[in-house]
Design a protein around this motif. Sequence first.
Motif, short mmCIF file in Angstrom:
data_model
loop_
_atom_site.label_atom_id
_atom_site.label_comp_id
_atom_site.label_asym_id
_atom_site.label_seq_id
_atom_site.Cartn_x
_atom_site.Cartn_y
_atom_site.Cartn_z
N SER A 57 -2.36 -13.29 -48.97
CA SER A 57 -1.14 -14.02 -49.34
C SER A 57 -1.47 -15.38 -49.93
O SER A 57 -0.82 -15.83 -50.89
N ALA A 58 -2.50 -16.03 -49.36
CA ALA A 58 -2.89 -17.33 -49.91
C ALA A 58 -3.42 -17.19 -51.33
O ALA A 58 -3.13 -18.02 -52.21
N LEU A 59 -4.20 -16.12 -51.60
CA LEU A 59 -4.69 -15.90 -52.96
C LEU A 59 -3.55 -15.61 -53.92
O LEU A 59 -3.54 -16.09 -55.06
N LEU A 60 -2.57 -14.83 -53.47
CA LEU A 60 -1.43 -14.53 -54.33
C LEU A 60 -0.63 -15.79 -54.63
O LEU A 60 -0.17 -16.00 -55.76
N VAL A 181 3.31 -26.02 -48.70
CA VAL A 181 2.71 -26.90 -49.71
C VAL A 181 2.97 -26.35 -51.10
O VAL A 181 3.30 -27.10 -52.04
N ARG A 182 2.81 -25.01 -51.24
CA ARG A 182 3.06 -24.41 -52.54
C ARG A 182 4.51 -24.58 -52.96
O ARG A 182 4.81 -24.88 -54.12
N GLU A 183 5.40 -24.41 -52.01
CA GLU A 183 6.83 -24.60 -52.32
C GLU A 183 7.10 -26.05 -52.70
O GLU A 183 7.85 -26.31 -53.66
N ASP A 184 6.47 -26.97 -51.97
CA ASP A 184 6.68 -28.39 -52.31
C ASP A 184 6.13 -28.73 -53.69
O ASP A 184 6.72 -29.53 -54.43
N ILE A 185 4.99 -28.11 -54.02
CA ILE A 185 4.42 -28.38 -55.35
C ILE A 185 5.35 -27.88 -56.44
O ILE A 185 5.62 -28.58 -57.43
#
Length: 286
Positions: A57-60, A181-185
């Motif tokens: 999931s992190a790679l995706l 973090v990805r969502e915040d980015i």
Amino acid sequence: MEEVVISRAGDNGENEMAQSDWDHCRREARRLESEIETKLVAYSKFSANYRQSASESALLLSAAPSAPAHDSSVSSVSSPSAGSSHLPDPSAGAVPASPFSGQEHINATMSLEIERCLERLAEVNAELNHLLSGPESRRSAQLMPLLLHHRSKLHDYQTDFRTTKENINRTRDHAELLMTVREDINQFKNTSASSRAETLLRERNALHSSGRAVDDLIEHAVSTRDHLSNQKSRLQSSFAQVNTFGGAFSGIQGLLSGIRTRTMRDKVILAMLVATCICFLLWWGL
């Protein structure tokens, strides 16, 4: 004589009953240990799959492209006082849901089953300890190592279960943190300059969530340390009981030796007295 025979028969009956209870509890303990070992192996495999799913999931997430700047889902986190134009568009891109939503139920079910088995095994160990500490137990010193063996296995099972469960929790927290973090980015890239304050507020909330996660980990570590301290004190108490039993048997052997010595001395004195009387009678007859 009949009372002695009846008393011995009663003692034998109590010993047989205590031995039967001991054997039953030991069979139950071995069954639970086998079941716990099987469940722990399955739980460990589930933890490995859980960790692999988190890595995938992190790679995706890292390979996923950023949402377009006009994505209306960004405006869904704005102030509640905003107008209806800020409602999220169902057709717009959204942050993917948690990859563990389907595995949380399995995790909860497996951990609950293992906890119940551990609690039942602890109860069986307590019953074994009660049987050894009872007045009808005549073989406490011989059976105490078996009880210590069952306690040691229970402690190992509890440690393995806590370690696996904490690994799963850390994996989930790490993955959720990466998703946050990805969502915040993405939200930061799609947010205009006028809404930077809201972004900072969300970052502060994320920091608070991370702080709470760290506090939970510290609390788990402290509880684990306290549990280990309790296990240490229990083991020390068990060894002290074993030493007490050994000292008691040594005292009994010394007492029996003293009784034998005193009996032999009384026999010698009685023999000398009888011999003296016989000699006196012979002398008197002559």
